[in-house]
Design a protein around this motif. Structure first.
Motif, PDB file in Angstrom:
ATOM      1  N   VAL A   2       0.740  -1.082  -0.400  1.00 55.19           N
ATOM      2  CA  VAL A   2       0.213  -0.136   0.050  1.00 55.19           C
ATOM      3  C   VAL A   2       0.581   0.905  -0.195  1.00 55.19           C
ATOM      4  CG1 VAL A   2      -1.870   1.516   1.563  1.00 55.19           C
ATOM      5  CG2 VAL A   2      -1.762  -0.994   1.706  1.00 55.19           C
ATOM      6  N   PRO A   3       1.165   2.298  -0.625  1.00 52.88           N
ATOM      7  CA  PRO A   3       1.525   3.192  -1.312  1.00 52.88           C
ATOM      8  C   PRO A   3       1.380   4.344   0.293  1.00 52.88           C
ATOM      9  CG  PRO A   3      -0.009   3.555  -2.129  1.00 52.88           C
ATOM     10  CD  PRO A   3      -0.335   2.350  -2.156  1.00 52.88           C
ATOM     11  N   LEU A   4       0.204   4.556   0.806  1.00 51.63           N
ATOM     12  CA  LEU A   4       0.265   5.487   1.748  1.00 51.63           C
ATOM     13  C   LEU A   4      -0.521   4.446   3.056  1.00 51.63           C
ATOM     14  CD1 LEU A   4      -1.054   8.228  -0.186  1.00 51.63           C
ATOM     15  CD2 LEU A   4       1.216   8.513   0.757  1.00 51.63           C
ATOM     16  N   VAL A   5      -0.009   4.939   3.657  1.00 43.38           N
ATOM     17  CA  VAL A   5      -1.186   3.908   5.107  1.00 43.38           C
ATOM     18  C   VAL A   5      -0.974   5.102   6.181  1.00 43.38           C
ATOM     19  CG1 VAL A   5      -0.083   2.004   7.165  1.00 43.38           C
ATOM     20  CG2 VAL A   5       0.419   2.103   4.687  1.00 43.38           C
ATOM     21  N   GLU A   6      -2.709   4.729   6.705  1.00 42.74           N
ATOM     22  CA  GLU A   6      -2.683   6.346   7.805  1.00 42.74           C
ATOM     23  C   GLU A   6      -3.250   5.782   9.020  1.00 42.74           C
ATOM     24  OE1 GLU A   6      -5.575   7.141   4.014  1.00 42.74           O
ATOM     25  OE2 GLU A   6      -4.449   5.130   5.336  1.00 42.74           O
ATOM     26  N   SER A   7      -2.738   6.756  10.013  1.00 43.89           N
ATOM     27  CA  SER A   7      -2.876   5.375  11.235  1.00 43.89           C
ATOM     28  C   SER A   7      -2.986   6.372  12.042  1.00 43.89           C
ATOM     29  CB  SER A   7      -1.353   4.689  11.997  1.00 43.89           C
ATOM     30  OG  SER A   7      -0.829   5.636  12.247  1.00 43.89           O
ATOM     31  N   GLY A   8      -3.514   6.623  13.319  1.00 46.91           N
ATOM     32  CA  GLY A   8      -4.465   7.467  14.608  1.00 46.91           C
ATOM     33  C   GLY A   8      -5.459   7.799  14.295  1.00 46.91           C
ATOM     34  N   GLY A   9      -6.683   7.038  13.866  1.00 45.11           N
ATOM     35  CA  GLY A   9      -8.190   7.090  14.189  1.00 45.11           C
ATOM     36  C   GLY A   9      -8.221   7.002  15.044  1.00 45.11           C
ATOM     37  N   GLY A  10      -9.805   7.027  15.789  1.00 46.70           N
ATOM     38  CA  GLY A  10     -10.404   6.486  16.988  1.00 46.70           C
ATOM     39  C   GLY A  10     -11.682   7.026  16.884  1.00 46.70           C
ATOM     40  N   GLY A  16     -12.467  16.432  21.967  1.00 47.14           N
ATOM     41  CA  GLY A  16     -11.712  16.081  22.066  1.00 47.14           C
ATOM     42  C   GLY A  16     -10.675  16.180  20.587  1.00 47.14           C
ATOM     43  N   SER A  17      -9.150  16.294  20.649  1.00 50.01           N
ATOM     44  CA  SER A  17      -8.636  16.299  19.742  1.00 50.01           C
ATOM     45  C   SER A  17      -7.986  14.028  19.716  1.00 50.01           C
ATOM     46  CB  SER A  17      -7.440  16.501  20.247  1.00 50.01           C
ATOM     47  OG  SER A  17      -7.927  17.969  20.466  1.00 50.01           O
ATOM     48  N   LEU A  18      -7.782  14.331  17.923  1.00 51.75           N
ATOM     49  CA  LEU A  18      -6.559  13.073  17.453  1.00 51.75           C
ATOM     50  C   LEU A  18      -5.190  13.485  16.931  1.00 51.75           C
ATOM     51  CD1 LEU A  18      -9.493  10.802  16.391  1.00 51.75           C
ATOM     52  CD2 LEU A  18      -7.779  10.126  17.585  1.00 51.75           C
ATOM     53  N   ARG A  19      -4.477  12.794  15.552  1.00 54.06           N
ATOM     54  CA  ARG A  19      -3.541  13.365  15.086  1.00 54.06           C
ATOM     55  C   ARG A  19      -3.385  11.850  14.681  1.00 54.06           C
ATOM     56  NH1 ARG A  19       2.911  13.447  16.110  1.00 54.06           N
ATOM     57  NH2 ARG A  19       3.445  15.233  14.793  1.00 54.06           N
ATOM     58  N   LEU A  20      -3.321  11.994  13.206  1.00 53.93           N
ATOM     59  CA  LEU A  20      -3.353  10.914  11.721  1.00 53.93           C
ATOM     60  C   LEU A  20      -2.168  11.349  11.376  1.00 53.93           C
ATOM     61  CD1 LEU A  20      -6.992  11.500  10.769  1.00 53.93           C
ATOM     62  CD2 LEU A  20      -6.266  10.651  12.336  1.00 53.93           C
ATOM     63  N   SER A  21      -1.597  10.155  11.497  1.00 54.82           N
ATOM     64  CA  SER A  21      -0.155  10.494  10.731  1.00 54.82           C
ATOM     65  C   SER A  21      -0.190   9.606   8.844  1.00 54.82           C
ATOM     66  CB  SER A  21       0.662   9.273  11.086  1.00 54.82           C
ATOM     67  OG  SER A  21       0.805  10.375  12.720  1.00 54.82           O
ATOM     68  N   CYS A  22      -0.060  10.028   8.387  1.00 58.50           N
ATOM     69  CA  CYS A  22       0.230   8.944   6.868  1.00 58.50           C
ATOM     70  C   CYS A  22       1.756   9.027   5.982  1.00 58.50           C
ATOM     71  CB  CYS A  22      -0.418   9.970   5.658  1.00 58.50           C
ATOM     72  SG  CYS A  22      -0.442   8.929   4.165  1.00 58.50           S
ATOM     73  N   VAL A  23       1.753   7.302   5.851  1.00 54.88           N
ATOM     74  CA  VAL A  23       3.540   7.520   6.131  1.00 54.88           C
ATOM     75  C   VAL A  23       3.382   7.110   4.253  1.00 54.88           C
ATOM     76  CG1 VAL A  23       5.331   5.665   6.486  1.00 54.88           C
ATOM     77  CG2 VAL A  23       3.925   6.722   7.764  1.00 54.88           C
ATOM     78  N   ALA A  24       4.118   7.714   3.818  1.00 57.62           N
ATOM     79  CA  ALA A  24       4.090   7.705   2.144  1.00 57.62           C
ATOM     80  C   ALA A  24       5.421   6.188   1.529  1.00 57.62           C
ATOM     81  CB  ALA A  24       4.797   8.673   1.266  1.00 57.62           C
ATOM     82  N   SER A  25       5.100   5.316   1.107  1.00 58.69           N
ATOM     83  CA  SER A  25       6.618   4.252   0.583  1.00 58.69           C
ATOM     84  C   SER A  25       6.053   3.420  -0.834  1.00 58.69           C
ATOM     85  CB  SER A  25       6.280   3.038   1.466  1.00 58.69           C
ATOM     86  OG  SER A  25       5.018   2.219   1.160  1.00 58.69           O
ATOM     87  N   GLY A  26       7.352   3.186  -0.734  1.00 57.56           N
ATOM     88  CA  GLY A  26       7.346   2.577  -2.255  1.00 57.56           C
ATOM     89  C   GLY A  26       7.006   3.682  -3.657  1.00 57.56           C
ATOM     90  N   ARG A  27       6.105   3.188  -4.447  1.00 59.43           N
ATOM     91  CA  ARG A  27       5.868   4.643  -5.986  1.00 59.43           C
ATOM     92  C   ARG A  27       5.501   5.931  -5.017  1.00 59.43           C
ATOM     93  NH1 ARG A  27       0.594   3.777  -7.687  1.00 59.43           N
ATOM     94  NH2 ARG A  27       0.134   1.575  -6.650  1.00 59.43           N
ATOM     95  N   ALA A  28       5.207   6.203  -3.706  1.00 60.37           N
ATOM     96  CA  ALA A  28       3.979   6.965  -3.278  1.00 60.37           C
ATOM     97  C   ALA A  28       5.652   8.256  -3.074  1.00 60.37           C
ATOM     98  CB  ALA A  28       3.523   6.465  -2.008  1.00 60.37           C
ATOM     99  N   SER A  29       6.215   7.598  -2.167  1.00 63.31           N
ATOM    100  CA  SER A  29       7.279   8.265  -1.910  1.00 63.31           C
ATOM    101  C   SER A  29       7.780   9.326  -2.979  1.00 63.31           C
ATOM    102  CB  SER A  29       8.425   7.454  -1.347  1.00 63.31           C
ATOM    103  OG  SER A  29       8.646   6.680  -0.335  1.00 63.31           O
ATOM    104  N   SER A  30       7.415   9.947  -3.855  1.00 61.72           N
ATOM    105  CA  SER A  30       7.512   9.743  -5.378  1.00 61.72           C
ATOM    106  C   SER A  30       6.911  11.649  -4.413  1.00 61.72           C
ATOM    107  CB  SER A  30       7.765  10.219  -6.267  1.00 61.72           C
ATOM    108  OG  SER A  30       6.492   9.243  -6.493  1.00 61.72           O
TER     109      SER A  30
END
Length: 124
Positions: A2-10, A16-30
């Motif tokens: 998966v080119p982009l992976v999200e986390s931090g939901g709930g 209240g507050s939440l902080r989402l993160s998204c990490v790019a890998s592989g071809r999505a790193s471009s």
């Protein structure tokens, strides 16, 4: 891969507050321009926030202005969405998106890569 992976939901209470993160890998790193979108049940996917390649330009949907902040760390290939003062109407699946172009865009069609989404539920 998966080119982009999200986390931090709930599940969070209204206000209240939440902080989402998204990490790019592989071809999505471009990816240069990055954005967050969301989709609530029975509704179309909508723009939330976007950030340009070097972070100098950001754009927000009117519904989240003043409450959400998008940021990025290019060294970590990661983009963040800090969500404060959450409301029940913010409940949705939040998707990270990347585009080869470097500017911040709010149109879904201008994005090349997508994550699978992370669920955010705000209780009243």
């Amino acid at each position: 891969q998966v080119p982009l992976v999200e986390s931090g939901g709930g599940l969070v209470q209204a206000g209240g507050s939440l902080r989402l993160s998204c990490v790019a890998s592989g071809r999505a790193s471009s990816s240069r321009g990055m954005g967050w979108f969301r989709q609530a049940p029975g509704k179309e996917r909508e723009f939330v926030a976007a950030i340009s390649w070097r972070g100098g330009s950001t754009d927000y949907a009117d519904s989240v202005k003043g409450r959400f902040t998008i940021s990025r760390d290019n060294a970590k290939n990661t983009v963040y969405l800090q969500m404060n003062s959450l409301k029940p109407e913010d409940t949705a699946v939040y998707y990270c998106a990347g585009r080869v172009g470097g500017s911040a865009r709010h149109n879904l069609d201008e994005y090349d890569y997508w994550g699978r989404g992370t669920q955010v539920t705000v209780s009243s």
